[in-house]
Design a protein around this motif. Sequence first.
Motif, PDB file in Angstrom:
ATOM      1  N   GLU A 141     -32.379 -33.163  36.966  1.00 40.72           N
ATOM      2  CA  GLU A 141     -31.990 -32.947  38.363  1.00 40.72           C
ATOM      3  C   GLU A 141     -31.081 -31.726  38.438  1.00 40.72           C
ATOM      4  O   GLU A 141     -29.953 -31.724  37.960  1.00 40.72           O
ATOM      5  CB  GLU A 141     -31.296 -34.143  39.045  1.00 40.72           C
ATOM      6  CG  GLU A 141     -31.120 -33.872  40.561  1.00 40.72           C
ATOM      7  CD  GLU A 141     -30.653 -35.064  41.400  1.00 40.72           C
ATOM      8  OE1 GLU A 141     -30.628 -36.213  40.917  1.00 40.72           O
ATOM      9  OE2 GLU A 141     -30.309 -34.818  42.573  1.00 40.72           O
ATOM     10  N   HIS A 175     -26.646 -42.232  55.360  1.00 38.84           N
ATOM     11  CA  HIS A 175     -25.815 -42.311  54.147  1.00 38.84           C
ATOM     12  C   HIS A 175     -24.429 -41.787  54.491  1.00 38.84           C
ATOM     13  O   HIS A 175     -24.315 -40.836  55.259  1.00 38.84           O
ATOM     14  CB  HIS A 175     -26.451 -41.455  53.039  1.00 38.84           C
ATOM     15  CG  HIS A 175     -25.990 -41.814  51.655  1.00 38.84           C
ATOM     16  ND1 HIS A 175     -24.749 -41.468  51.175  1.00 38.84           N
ATOM     17  CD2 HIS A 175     -26.594 -42.492  50.665  1.00 38.84           C
ATOM     18  CE1 HIS A 175     -24.619 -41.927  49.935  1.00 38.84           C
ATOM     19  NE2 HIS A 175     -25.729 -42.557  49.603  1.00 38.84           N
ATOM     20  N   LYS A 177     -22.390 -40.158  52.588  1.00 34.07           N
ATOM     21  CA  LYS A 177     -22.038 -38.921  51.880  1.00 34.07           C
ATOM     22  C   LYS A 177     -23.120 -37.866  52.052  1.00 34.07           C
ATOM     23  O   LYS A 177     -24.270 -38.209  52.300  1.00 34.07           O
ATOM     24  CB  LYS A 177     -21.939 -39.210  50.370  1.00 34.07           C
ATOM     25  CG  LYS A 177     -20.558 -39.595  49.882  1.00 34.07           C
ATOM     26  CD  LYS A 177     -20.576 -40.009  48.414  1.00 34.07           C
ATOM     27  CE  LYS A 177     -21.120 -38.968  47.458  1.00 34.07           C
ATOM     28  NZ  LYS A 177     -21.170 -39.479  46.067  1.00 34.07           N
ATOM     29  N   PRO A 180     -27.873 -34.248  47.945  1.00 29.22           N
ATOM     30  CA  PRO A 180     -28.783 -33.115  47.719  1.00 29.22           C
ATOM     31  C   PRO A 180     -30.174 -33.324  48.323  1.00 29.22           C
ATOM     32  O   PRO A 180     -30.572 -34.452  48.611  1.00 29.22           O
ATOM     33  CB  PRO A 180     -28.889 -33.063  46.197  1.00 29.22           C
ATOM     34  CG  PRO A 180     -27.766 -33.861  45.656  1.00 29.22           C
ATOM     35  CD  PRO A 180     -27.429 -34.876  46.686  1.00 29.22           C
ATOM     36  N   LYS A 235     -35.166 -42.094  51.462  1.00 29.87           N
ATOM     37  CA  LYS A 235     -34.141 -41.273  50.795  1.00 29.87           C
ATOM     38  C   LYS A 235     -33.292 -40.567  51.832  1.00 29.87           C
ATOM     39  O   LYS A 235     -33.811 -40.051  52.804  1.00 29.87           O
ATOM     40  CB  LYS A 235     -34.836 -40.226  49.897  1.00 29.87           C
ATOM     41  CG  LYS A 235     -33.888 -39.333  49.093  1.00 29.87           C
ATOM     42  CD  LYS A 235     -33.232 -40.065  47.949  1.00 29.87           C
ATOM     43  CE  LYS A 235     -32.228 -39.200  47.183  1.00 29.87           C
ATOM     44  NZ  LYS A 235     -30.881 -39.227  47.831  1.00 29.87           N
ATOM     45  N   LEU A 269     -32.999 -44.672  43.412  1.00 30.94           N
ATOM     46  CA  LEU A 269     -31.754 -45.312  42.987  1.00 30.94           C
ATOM     47  C   LEU A 269     -30.753 -44.248  42.490  1.00 30.94           C
ATOM     48  O   LEU A 269     -31.205 -43.224  41.997  1.00 30.94           O
ATOM     49  CB  LEU A 269     -31.981 -46.375  41.903  1.00 30.94           C
ATOM     50  CG  LEU A 269     -32.962 -47.511  42.250  1.00 30.94           C
ATOM     51  CD1 LEU A 269     -33.029 -48.500  41.067  1.00 30.94           C
ATOM     52  CD2 LEU A 269     -32.565 -48.252  43.522  1.00 30.94           C
ATOM     53  N   ARG A 272     -27.637 -47.448  48.458  1.00 31.04           N
ATOM     54  CA  ARG A 272     -26.582 -48.156  49.195  1.00 31.04           C
ATOM     55  C   ARG A 272     -27.234 -49.262  50.025  1.00 31.04           C
ATOM     56  O   ARG A 272     -27.921 -48.975  51.014  1.00 31.04           O
ATOM     57  CB  ARG A 272     -25.862 -47.180  50.119  1.00 31.04           C
ATOM     58  CG  ARG A 272     -25.297 -45.958  49.414  1.00 31.04           C
ATOM     59  CD  ARG A 272     -23.936 -46.245  48.866  1.00 31.04           C
ATOM     60  NE  ARG A 272     -23.303 -45.032  48.372  1.00 31.04           N
ATOM     61  CZ  ARG A 272     -22.035 -44.708  48.658  1.00 31.04           C
ATOM     62  NH1 ARG A 272     -21.287 -45.483  49.404  1.00 31.04           N
ATOM     63  NH2 ARG A 272     -21.512 -43.606  48.148  1.00 31.04           N
TER      64      ARG A 272
HETATM   65  C1  SN0 Z   1     -28.203 -38.339  43.791  1.00 28.95           C
HETATM   66  C2  SN0 Z   1     -29.101 -37.598  44.787  1.00 28.95           C
HETATM   67  O1  SN0 Z   1     -29.629 -36.526  44.439  1.00 28.95           O
HETATM   68  O2  SN0 Z   1     -29.293 -38.097  45.896  1.00 28.95           O
HETATM   69  C3  SN0 Z   1     -28.964 -38.738  42.544  1.00 28.95           C
HETATM   70  C4  SN0 Z   1     -30.247 -39.452  42.758  1.00 28.95           C
HETATM   71  C5  SN0 Z   1     -31.064 -39.624  41.508  1.00 28.95           C
HETATM   72  N1  SN0 Z   1     -27.670 -39.529  44.424  1.00 28.95           N
HETATM   73  C6  SN0 Z   1     -26.379 -39.679  44.683  1.00 28.95           C
HETATM   74  O3  SN0 Z   1     -25.602 -38.794  44.407  1.00 28.95           O
HETATM   75  C7  SN0 Z   1     -25.926 -40.985  45.322  1.00 28.95           C
HETATM   76  C8  SN0 Z   1     -24.431 -41.069  45.398  1.00 28.95           C
HETATM   77  C9  SN0 Z   1     -23.897 -42.156  46.302  1.00 28.95           C
HETATM   78  O4  SN0 Z   1     -22.685 -42.106  46.458  1.00 28.95           O
HETATM   79  O5  SN0 Z   1     -24.605 -43.006  46.832  1.00 28.95           O
END
Ligand code: SN0
Length: 312
Positions: A141, A175, A177, A180, A235, A269, A272
Amino acid sequence: MKKYTNINDIDNVSEIIQEAIQLKKDPFKFEALGKCKTLIMLFFNSSLRTRLSTEKAAKNLGMQAMVLNVTDAWNLEHEDGAVMNLDKAEHIKEAARVISQYGDIIAIRAFPTLTDKAKDESEHIINSFIKYATVPIVSMESATAHPLQALADAITIEELKTKKRPKVVLSWAPHPKALPQAVPNSFVTMMHELDVDFCVTHPKEYELNPEITKDTPIIYNQEKALKDADFVYVKNWSSYKNYGQVLSEDTNWMMTKEKLGKAKFMHCLPVRRNVVVKDVVLDSNQSAVIQEANNRTYSAQIVLKKILEDLK
Ligand code: SN0
């Protein structure tokens, strides 16, 4: 395979999916391939699945695996010509070449800043490793892509589909937060490679990079988009246009049992609960998330296998 930082590093997507499904049946078949080879995993950010499944994949192939949380090492400078009189103790030029002597493949996780769009799109961390390391690079990632996740998602859809051309919907979720766009970017790119009826649904102003979505149908009405879906990939991502911003926390976009209908629920995953998706969905047998996470091992294993086969 010379590296794996994007879906387009795969020659033949349908072939690699089938090969991964075969590997899953006999994970130790190529145990000799990675003998005396080392995978180095560098983490600039948190990880649970990626760290464990990629290490497991390497070990299934007979490799050794070493993990470094880069936040425990020296602060790395990436700028060419930098006068290093501030907080950065080591330049990527030395670090990448040094690490290349200890490992045969380097895997890297480096999230975006979500504040500096140009810097994120330049993929400065992973690209400086591609430039200065002397061994193949795998993305675990990066700022704009999560190709190992997308390959695991494609394997999961292949295993669970009950019709030749299933309908797949990528549905934005609320969400707290700013997250990405890497996961949705790679999922969209992967869906373009599969024989699926694919659309994306999100609130206005959450359009992903148009160079990635291309001619994918974008349907702003979630209910309309979800009609007769076979797979719903849920997502959250922050805005691409208003870069990195959280524009909506509209709870109406949360995935519920009613909205999901008969479809399978997918998510990379961590998720939340009761923000992105209701408990009842995650706890039902329509949830594919545990199988998806299991397939992270075989997505990493088939990629490492292809790279090992190409090492001289
Ligand atoms: C990352 C993302 O790219 O969305 C990693 C996913 C594989 N996810 C998060 O950072 C979730 C953090 C959160 O606080 O729920």
